[in-house]
Design a protein around this motif. Structure first.
Motif, PDB file in Angstrom:
ATOM      1  N   GLY A 702       0.896  -1.105   0.028  1.00 27.41           N
ATOM      2  CA  GLY A 702      -0.020  -0.011  -0.080  1.00 27.41           C
ATOM      3  C   GLY A 702       0.719   1.370  -0.040  1.00 27.41           C
ATOM      4  O   GLY A 702       0.366   2.391  -0.172  1.00 27.41           O
ATOM      5  N   LYS A 703       2.162   1.142   0.463  1.00 27.41           N
ATOM      6  CA  LYS A 703       2.936   2.285   0.253  1.00 27.41           C
ATOM      7  C   LYS A 703       4.003   2.454  -0.947  1.00 27.41           C
ATOM      8  O   LYS A 703       4.803   3.401  -0.831  1.00 27.41           O
ATOM      9  N   ILE A 704       3.795   1.460  -1.856  1.00 27.29           N
ATOM     10  CA  ILE A 704       4.670   1.675  -2.968  1.00 27.29           C
ATOM     11  C   ILE A 704       4.176   2.388  -4.056  1.00 27.29           C
ATOM     12  O   ILE A 704       2.945   2.448  -4.458  1.00 27.29           O
ATOM     13  N   GLY A 705       5.097   3.365  -4.601  1.00 28.80           N
ATOM     14  CA  GLY A 705       4.608   4.248  -5.660  1.00 28.80           C
ATOM     15  C   GLY A 705       4.167   3.630  -6.904  1.00 28.80           C
ATOM     16  O   GLY A 705       4.578   2.333  -7.163  1.00 28.80           O
ATOM     17  N   ARG A 706       3.625   4.300  -7.693  1.00 29.60           N
ATOM     18  CA  ARG A 706       3.075   3.877  -9.110  1.00 29.60           C
ATOM     19  C   ARG A 706       4.235   3.238  -9.824  1.00 29.60           C
ATOM     20  O   ARG A 706       3.974   2.446 -10.705  1.00 29.60           O
ATOM     21  N   GLY A 707       5.422   3.882  -9.688  1.00 27.14           N
ATOM     22  CA  GLY A 707       6.607   3.539 -10.655  1.00 27.14           C
ATOM     23  C   GLY A 707       7.272   2.305 -10.253  1.00 27.14           C
ATOM     24  O   GLY A 707       8.019   1.566 -11.032  1.00 27.14           O
ATOM     25  N   GLN A 708       6.944   1.779  -9.193  1.00 21.54           N
ATOM     26  CA  GLN A 708       7.582   0.467  -8.830  1.00 21.54           C
ATOM     27  C   GLN A 708       6.503  -0.743  -8.853  1.00 21.54           C
ATOM     28  O   GLN A 708       6.152  -1.517  -8.162  1.00 21.54           O
ATOM     29  N   LYS A 709       6.487  -1.019 -10.419  1.00 23.63           N
ATOM     30  CA  LYS A 709       5.536  -2.207 -10.611  1.00 23.63           C
ATOM     31  C   LYS A 709       6.368  -3.329 -10.357  1.00 23.63           C
ATOM     32  O   LYS A 709       5.485  -4.297  -9.913  1.00 23.63           O
ATOM     33  N   GLY A 710       7.485  -3.560 -10.609  1.00 26.90           N
ATOM     34  CA  GLY A 710       8.325  -4.972 -10.190  1.00 26.90           C
ATOM     35  C   GLY A 710       8.132  -5.243  -9.051  1.00 26.90           C
ATOM     36  O   GLY A 710       8.036  -6.459  -8.773  1.00 26.90           O
ATOM     37  N   GLU A 711       8.144  -4.239  -7.960  1.00 30.44           N
ATOM     38  CA  GLU A 711       8.432  -4.402  -6.375  1.00 30.44           C
ATOM     39  C   GLU A 711       6.974  -4.825  -6.054  1.00 30.44           C
ATOM     40  O   GLU A 711       6.461  -5.723  -5.208  1.00 30.44           O
ATOM     41  N   ARG A 712       5.863  -4.127  -6.833  1.00 27.09           N
ATOM     42  CA  ARG A 712       4.431  -4.380  -6.430  1.00 27.09           C
ATOM     43  C   ARG A 712       4.134  -5.619  -6.827  1.00 27.09           C
ATOM     44  O   ARG A 712       3.376  -6.406  -6.035  1.00 27.09           O
TER      45      ARG A 712
END
Length: 739
Positions: A702-712
């Motif tokens: 929930g705290k990951i930004g939109r640009g971190q698709k791989g981590e999401r």
């Protein structure tokens, strides 16, 4: 008028001002004496009671007056006293201070190296410690790393010298907050706090660096020592007593007798020797050296005659024959005084009876060291030669006691004249003990008596050493004991004409120390059943780990500890396996990829238990019976972070496949993926770990930004896996109990 300014004027007093050193440190002074105080530039501890005998007087004095810069003398005293009194209220607050009290020998050594460092700084033009930097520290280490020999050759100094060149600056930095007169710059940590060993390029050796003595050395050494103690010591001590009695009963007349009377007395002695064919007493090497300096030559017929002994035998006092004048060499030989008138008779006597050492001319025979034949225990000898024999016997006693008891040098020096305690036990099974003081690890107060259980040979050696020391002595051995020099003299005696005449085996020239004997004994004891504990007790070690180092058996105590851990782990695994089986019986099935295989195993166990239950329906299988059936599977259990790993077949272990190590006999818990490994199971107790992990992953995603698709995507996969495991556990534990 010229005024001299005080370099210490205007500086606040030291935190140790007015401190009585001995009272602060805990040293006991002899009644009626005073100890040093902080303000004195020369601390003299020679009035202190209880210090080890091995601590020489030069080590009992710390002379700060040698420091050329007066400003640094209080600094050096604060540093040394802080080492001696680590519990002082101002010292114990320092983060880098030592917490263990340093002995007087250690602090005296530190004092010497402190003087050397501070005087070197003065020679470099440094007037304040605030000017010290890493460059100066490196330069000082280089300066102390080499030295010039007497022949002008530059050689490397010892490792201890180089260590002190690093330790003193480092410790000055650690205690700098304590210094009131001058201090090192704030933040300076010489060599960035690295260990002194690493700074000088030395490596910390693993294990004990002292090597045991070779069997090829021990055999002739012990043979020679025991032969000297058992065979040579009794007649040598008897001869010494005879010599002392002879000297005590000899009556010397006054030298004021007339010349004719003196001549008559000496002539009477010479003629008696000629009638009895008794050789005149010869001169020893020291007397011959004195004759040579006085102008005598070996060609003189009277060269080997002991003229002083001849005068004494005639009852005349003096070191030379009466009538001899201290003039030219000619006056002292043929033409001078009484000797000139006696020369013809003396030359005739030398031609008839010759000369020989006075003592032990008819020495009794003893069995030779090789056991074949007999020989006189000694050839005729001078009184000084007997001293050399007794010195060899004393060294033999020292070696036997050290080798067979394991005492350190400091403890050997503390052996009192009455160190032999009464033997205890029935004949043939007596226990022999020696008492001495413990030194190592006792701090400043060494009045701690202890006992060493020894074999009979060491007990008898102590008795011989006491007889040699005499009734007036307080200890067996000198406080200035130099073992290396004693061993050299013993080797010369055994390997020389005296020992070879008695067929003693030559002692090899290996380097030997008392530490070598201690290490050798440790090995001999420790490599026997139960020997590690026995060696620890005998060598007075505080920890059995130290004994393991001496015995070259690393892992002795650790191995026992690991074995205990292994037994506890197996008991735990049996309890966990039994609990999993009881859960299975209550309907709580194991989940995970290995769940089905474990259920089949539990079914097999149930069928084995059903047989006895059918024939005796009122008998319920006990937990021990169940554990017996589960024991083999319990032996394969390894605990994961959130699973059980039943490591039955290494070929199926996912962690070993991922690591590329299929031959391992234990799993790699750090690489465990229990959701996919066919040998992993999940149980009710693991649900909370997986549910907590899923909740944490949801917080992170929930705290990951939109640009971190791989981590999401990665966290979404982890959430899906954790939820799946939780669902499997819930489904398995919700199954009804088996009938």
């Amino acid at each position: 008028m010229i005024t001299v300014s005080d370099p210490l004027a205007g500086i606040r007093p030291s935190v140790f001002a007015g401190t009585a050193i001995c009272e602060e440190v805990g040293l006991r002074l002899r009644p009626g004496t005073r100890g040093p105080v902080f303000e004195q530039d020369r601390w003299d501890f020679r009035n202190v009671e209880g210090l080890p005998r091995s601590l020489r007087d030069v080590r009992k004095i710390i002379d700060f007056a040698k420091i050329r810069n007066p400003l640094w003398r209080p600094v050096a005293k604060e540093y040394v006293l802080a080492l001696m009194a680590p519990l002082h209220e101002k010292v114990r607050d320092l983060p880098g201070a030592y917490r263990i009290q340093r002995t007087l020998q250690t602090t005296s050594n530190r004092g010497e190296h402190t003087v050397a460092w501070l005087n070197w700084l003065t020679a470099q033009g440094v007037t304040s410690l605030s000017e010290v930097d890493q460059y100066l520290c490196d330069a000082y280490l280089i300066h102390r790393s080499t030295r010039r020999t007497r022949t002008g050759v530059t050689v490397e100094t010892s490792e201890s010298q180089r260590l002190m060149a690093v330790l003193v600056p480092q410790e000055f930095a650690a205690y700098s907050e304590l210094f009131t007169h001058d201090r090192l710059p704030d933040g300076l940590r010489p060599w960035n706090g690295a260990s002194a060993l690493s700074v000088i390029g030395a490596t910390k050796r693993a294990g004990n660096k002292t090597q045991p003595a070779r069997a090829e050395l021990l055999q002739p050494l012990l043979q020679g020592c025991l032969f000297l103690l058992r065979t040579i010591a009794p007649p040598a001590l008897e001869l010494r007593s005879h010599i002392r009695e002879t000297h005590a009963t000899t009556v010397l007349r006054s030298n004021r007798a007339t010349g004719a009377r003196r001549k008559s007395l000496v002539e009477e002695v010479i003629r008696r020797h000629m009638i009895e064919l008794d050789p005149l007493e010869g001169s020893n090497e020291l007397a011959l050296s004195g004759k040579h300096k006085a102008g005598w030559t070996p060609e003189d017929p009277l060269w080997s005659v002991n003229l002083t002994a001849l005068a004494r035998e005639a009852g005349l006092k003096g070191t030379i024959l009466p009538g001899q004048r201290r003039g030219t060499p000619q006056d002292r030989t043929a033409e001078g005084g009484l000797l000139g008138s006696l020369r013809p008779l003396l030359e005739e006597a030398v031609a008839i009876v010759g000369t020989a050492p006075r003592w032990a001319r008819r020495a009794p025979d003893v069995t030779r060291a090789d056991g074949h034949g007999k020989a006189p225990w000694t050839l005729p000898l001078h009184e000084r030669d007997l001293i050399a024999v007794l010195d060899a016997v004393r060294t033999s006693a020292l070696i036997v006691i050290a080798l067979l008891s394991g005492m350190r040098q400091s403890e050997l020096i503390e052996l009192p004249i009455d160190c032999r305690l009464p033997a205890e036990g029935p004949p043939g099974r007596q226990r022999y003990r020696l008492k001495s003081k413990l030194i190592k690890g006792q701090g400043y107060d060494t009045a701690v008596w202890d006992e060493w259980v020894v074999v009979k040979e060491a007990y008898e050696a102590a008795g011989v050493a006491a007889a040699i020391a005499g009734e007036d002595a307080t200890h067996l051995f000198s406080h200035t004991l130099d073992f290396d020099e004693c061993l050299k003299r013993l080797r010369r005696w055994v390997n020389g004409p005296h020992g070879q005449r008695l067929h003693l085996a030559p002692i090899p020239g290996d380097n030997l120390t008392l530490r070598t004997f201690r290490r050798t004994l440790a090995l001999e004891i420790a490599h026997r059943p139960g020997g590690l504990l026995a060696a620890k007790v005998q060598l007075k070690h505080l920890s059995v780990v130290t004994t393991e180092g001496y015995a070259h058996r690393p892992g002795g105590a650790q191995a026992k500890f690991l074995a205990e851990i292994g037994r506890e782990e197996y008991s735990r695994n049996e309890a966990l396996t039994l609990q999993a089986f009881r859960d299975y019986q209550d309907g709580k099935q194991p989940a995970g990829p290995g769940g089905r295989d474990l259920i089949r195993f539990f079914e097999t166990v149930e069928s084995q238990l059903a047989g006895p239950a059918a024939t005796a329906p009122n008998v319920k299988p006990s937990d021990q019976e169940v554990i017996t059936l589960l024991a083999k599977r319990a032996g394969t259990l390894h605990l994961g972070l959130a699973n059980y790993c039943w490591f039955i077949d290494p070929a199926k272990a996912l962690c070993l496949k991922l690591a590329g190590t299929p031959d391992r006999k234990t799993p790699l818990a750090g690489m465990c993926d229990s959701a996919r490994c066919p040998q992993a199971t999940h149980h009710a107790g693991h649900r909370g770990v997986w549910a907590s992990a899923a909740g944490n992953y949801r917080v992170f995603i929930g705290k990951i930004g939109r640009g971190q698709k791989g981590e999401r995507a990665r966290l979404a996969s982890e959430i899906e896996r954790a939820d799946r495991v939780v669902a499997e556990i819930d489904a398995a534990t919700a199954t009804e109990a088996t009938p």
